[in-house]
Motif scaffolding. Structure first.
Motif, short mmCIF file in Angstrom:
data_model
loop_
_atom_site.label_atom_id
_atom_site.label_comp_id
_atom_site.label_asym_id
_atom_site.label_seq_id
_atom_site.Cartn_x
_atom_site.Cartn_y
_atom_site.Cartn_z
N ASN A 387 46.19 39.25 42.97
CA ASN A 387 44.87 39.53 42.39
C ASN A 387 44.73 41.02 42.06
OD1 ASN A 387 41.84 38.79 41.95
ND2 ASN A 387 41.80 40.55 43.32
N ASN A 388 45.01 41.86 43.04
CA ASN A 388 44.75 43.29 42.88
C ASN A 388 45.75 43.97 41.94
OD1 ASN A 388 42.77 42.80 44.73
ND2 ASN A 388 43.71 43.92 46.41
N SER A 389 47.02 43.59 42.03
CA SER A 389 48.06 44.29 41.27
C SER A 389 48.32 43.69 39.90
CB SER A 389 49.37 44.31 42.07
OG SER A 389 49.19 44.96 43.30
N GLU A 390 47.89 42.45 39.69
CA GLU A 390 48.17 41.79 38.42
C GLU A 390 46.89 41.46 37.66
OE1 GLU A 390 50.99 38.57 39.06
OE2 GLU A 390 52.17 39.81 40.44
N LEU A 391 46.05 40.63 38.24
CA LEU A 391 44.82 40.25 37.52
C LEU A 391 43.89 41.45 37.31
CD1 LEU A 391 43.99 36.77 39.11
CD2 LEU A 391 44.96 37.23 36.85
N VAL A 392 43.68 42.23 38.36
CA VAL A 392 42.80 43.39 38.23
C VAL A 392 43.48 44.52 37.46
CG1 VAL A 392 41.57 45.21 39.49
CG2 VAL A 392 41.48 42.85 40.32
N ALA A 393 44.69 44.88 37.89
CA ALA A 393 45.34 46.10 37.38
C ALA A 393 45.98 45.93 36.00
CB ALA A 393 46.39 46.57 38.38
N ILE A 394 46.30 44.70 35.63
CA ILE A 394 46.97 44.49 34.33
C ILE A 394 46.04 43.79 33.35
CG2 ILE A 394 48.93 43.41 33.15
CD1 ILE A 394 50.50 43.69 35.79
N PHE A 395 45.68 42.56 33.65
CA PHE A 395 44.86 41.76 32.73
C PHE A 395 43.46 42.38 32.57
CE2 PHE A 395 44.52 37.33 30.94
CZ PHE A 395 43.20 37.41 30.50
N GLY A 396 42.75 42.49 33.70
CA GLY A 396 41.40 43.00 33.64
C GLY A 396 41.32 44.44 33.19
N ASN A 397 42.29 45.24 33.58
CA ASN A 397 42.30 46.66 33.23
C ASN A 397 42.37 46.87 31.72
OD1 ASN A 397 42.55 49.56 33.79
ND2 ASN A 397 44.67 49.29 33.11
#
Length: 683
Positions: A387-397
């Motif tokens: 969640n933190n390193s992929e969804l938040v940091a990549i997709f959502g960012n």
């Protein structure tokens, strides 16, 4: 899409058993991949019927009702509602979610049986089974307890001893009695109807081993081949019970369709229910050759959906067969097998409360960890990291940066594209590839691969922003930034389309942020989705960081469960000591399994021929549900050689193969650490 042109798709998902809620193993193995596939097809404007429903018959539900002092209908009503609501809240997009206790199902299953019966497709056979004279009914195995013939445990069930794990037949128990009345049992003749699977063996071999050899997943093909190579036997389609679909024949009170026979017919009855509600015709979805039928199941259901149900459909004569059965392996939890009886699970209805509005996080993690080719593991720390390193940091960012910059520099307006640089042209070229790349993976049921490509699109967007640095360029060349942010917005729009099968809630949020109507798969790949001067919304976070406290809470819950299970295990009765003279009476020798085959008309017994050096022995062992016969040939084992012979299904068994059972109920052979001579004595 890159396959044969079908007019419609019928997608089934294994009917969950309505004696408990849904957990993440069910989701990863069946329901998330099935939902991804159904949503993908709909986005391609395909005619889709996605079927779900509760499996509500069978002995475990009767036992649960008996223990709780309620009716079986009370049990299934409770869990059907819990399951149905959980699926709905989680975004599993069934077109119909039915149940096998419904009137339409009982009628459909009865008609199916009656047609096969009228056409002489069944074998009638009378056998002796245990009867409770006080309760006035024949008993299923789980309603019979007695002394285990192996370990002496006095409350072993009729099919298995829960203390030592040995599988057996009810007739093997010492002093069997009824769990309903406590009365001693008598044997009485009872007639049942059997589907002669052996009559369909040639058809199944041609259809599976030849026609679908390269189409089906290797785990599915391999399990089917093992069953077919071992030879098929007639299988009872009826049993003596009060809970289930009553037999549509005269003088058969107290007999119902066996749950394995009636449950898959639930797909058909659910289709009828859907057709009635939507003024449709259900028949083309099951009887037209231009329909693609796909079963989504876990590996424990492979034989039922690839061998038994197709044999039923073939016997009936008017139904299509599945084009594919993309069964998954099992998902473990924190390194241990998920166990509902031990509460070692992550329950969906609890997750939805404890992680509100984070359905897509679990969908994402379960898809990235999908047990597509082998068992895989879910851990809470990995859940947090993804969640933190992929969804938040990549997709959502990427989405947040793009919409924030568009609002900051151009008041939320999407400005026209100006002169393209080589980096712009390369990104646009790459963007065009993603719909087909992701689609090809989904067509092949490679959901992990498809989701990885979706994340690569987000990475493409992040890299584009990093390389072009619009926050620096704006000071000297605002026109250039108009082009950069236009292309970035187009990437966001593509992500909104292409993520919908995987992350439907995120897709809806992203369309709302972009202020555009929902688009379909064929709209993706373009850099002209969002029109010039279109006004996007204010930036909002698609995903939120998950803090350590939330994860620690979940881990503490599991640790508490582990502790409770450990305490229960400590309470297991310790057997009395035996003297040395008793011990030395046992003659334990090493042997090799040279032949192994299933015992006809049983689910649990294997007939083993074991080379003991000086002779070959036949031993019947209740391990058929744990091992495939072909996999244990040449396996060295330890045999109790001087056990009194016993008859099993007309086979004299001379000895016992020693097994060890782990905490999860899995059996392991007791074997020498290295190969030694057969006949070697264990001392």
């Amino acid at each position: 899409m890159h396959e044969k042109n079908y007019k419609r798709y019928t997608i089934t998902s294994a009917l969950p058993y309505a004696n408990g809620p849904i957990h993440i193993g069910h989701l990863a193995g069946v329901y998330v991949p099935a939902d991804i596939y159904a949503r993908y097809l709909r986005s391609n404007r395909q005619d889709v019927l996605f079927i779900g429903g509760s499996d509500e018959h069978g002995v475990p539900i009767m036992i649960k009702a008996l223990k709780e002092g309620v009716t079986p209908q009370d049990i299934v009503d409770k869990f059907h509602d819990i399951i149905k609501k959980s699926f709905s809240d989680f975004g599993i997009s069934f077109d119909v979610y039915s149940r096998t206790s419904s009137e339409v199902h009982h009628a459909t299953a009865s008609d199916f049986f009656k047609k096969l019966y009228d056409e002489g497709k069944f074998i009638e056979q009378t056998t002796e089974q245990y009867y409770d004279e006080q309760a006035q009914q024949f008993l299923a195995d789980r309603y019979i307890i007695g002394t285990c013939p192996k370990c002496g445990y006095e409350e072993a069930y009729g099919d298995q001893c829960e203390k030592c794990g040995t599988s057996h037949n009810a007739t093997d128990l010492i002093n069997p009695k009824s769990t309903l009345s406590g009365a001693k049992l008598v044997r009485k003749p009872t007639k049942h109807w059997y589907l002669p699977l052996n009559d369909y063996e040639d058809f199944l071999k041609e259809w599976i081993l030849v026609e679908n050899k390269t189409n089906w997943k290797t785990n599915v093909y391999g399990q089917c081949k093992s069953w077919l190579d071992s030879g098929l036997q007639p299988r009872a389609v009826t049993r003596d019970l009060d809970w289930g679909v009553s037999l549509p024949l005269p003088d058969t009170k107290g007999k119902v369709l066996y749950v394995w026979f009636d449950a898959p017919i639930g797909y058909i009855s659910a289709s009828k229910e859907w057709a009635e509600q939507n003024n449709k015709d259900w028949k083309p979805y099951w009887k037209s050759n231009d329909t693609k039928l796909v079963h989504f199941i876990g590996k424990d259901n492979i034989v039922f959906h690839c061998i038994i149900f197709p044999a039923m459909l073939k016997a009936e004569g008017s139904y299509i067969l599945p084009e594919n059965v993309p069964a998954n392996e099992f998902l473990n939890l924190e390194g241990n097998k998920i166990s509902t009886s031990k509460n070692w699970a992550v329950w969906l209805h609890e997750y939805l409360v404890e992680f509100p509005d984070q359905q897509d996080v679990l969908r994402y993690v379960l898809t990235t960890n999908a047990p597509e080719t082998k068992d895989n593991d879910f851990t809470w720390k990995d859940f947090q990291t993804k969640n933190n390193s992929e969804l938040v940091a990549i997709f959502g960012n990427f989405v947040n940066r793009t919409i924030s910059l568009t609002n900051k520099y151009f008041d939320g307006k999407v400005k026209p594209i100006g002169n393209l640089t080589s980096i712009d042209e390369e990104v646009i070229k790459e963007l065009q590839k993603y719909p087909s790349t992701i689609g090809e993976s989904l067509d092949k049921f490679r959901f992990r691969e498809a989701l990885a490509e979706l994340m690569n699109l987000a990475r493409l967007g992040n890299k584009y922003l990093t390389d072009t640095e619009p926050w620096k360029v704006f000071k000297t060349d605002p026109k250039r930034v108009e082009t950069i942010l236009n292309i970035s917005i187009q990437i966001c729009a593509n992500m909104a389309i292409l993520c919908e099968p995987f992350l439907p809630f995120t897709s809806a949020k992203l369309f709302k942020l972009l202020k555009i109507e929902k688009l379909l798969w064929n709209d993706a790949g373009s850099h002209n989705i969002v029109k010039d001067e279109h006004l996007v919304g204010e930036a909002e976070l698609l995903f939120s960081k998950i803090e350590d406290e939330a994860i620690d809470f979940q881990i503490d819950k599991l640790n508490k469960t582990l502790q409770e299970n450990t305490e229960k295990n400590k309470k297991i009765e310790v057997k009395e000591n035996i003297n040395f003279d008793d011990f030395v009476k046992m003659n334990l020798v090493v042997g090799s399994i040279v032949e192994a085959e299933k015992v006809a008309k049983t689910d649990k017994l294997l007939k083993l021929t074991i080379d003991l050096g000086s002779e070959k022995r036949v031993i019947v062992s209740g391990i058929a549900q744990h091992f495939n016969p072909a996999d244990i040939i040449n396996k060295q084992v330890v045999v109790l050689e001087n056990l009194q012979p016993k008859m099993f299904k007309g086979i004299e068994s001379k000895g016992m193969v020693l097994m060890a059972e782990d905490n999860e109920g899995k059996l392991h052979f007791v074997s020498p650490s290295s190969v030694i001579d057969n006949g070697s004595t264990v001392k």
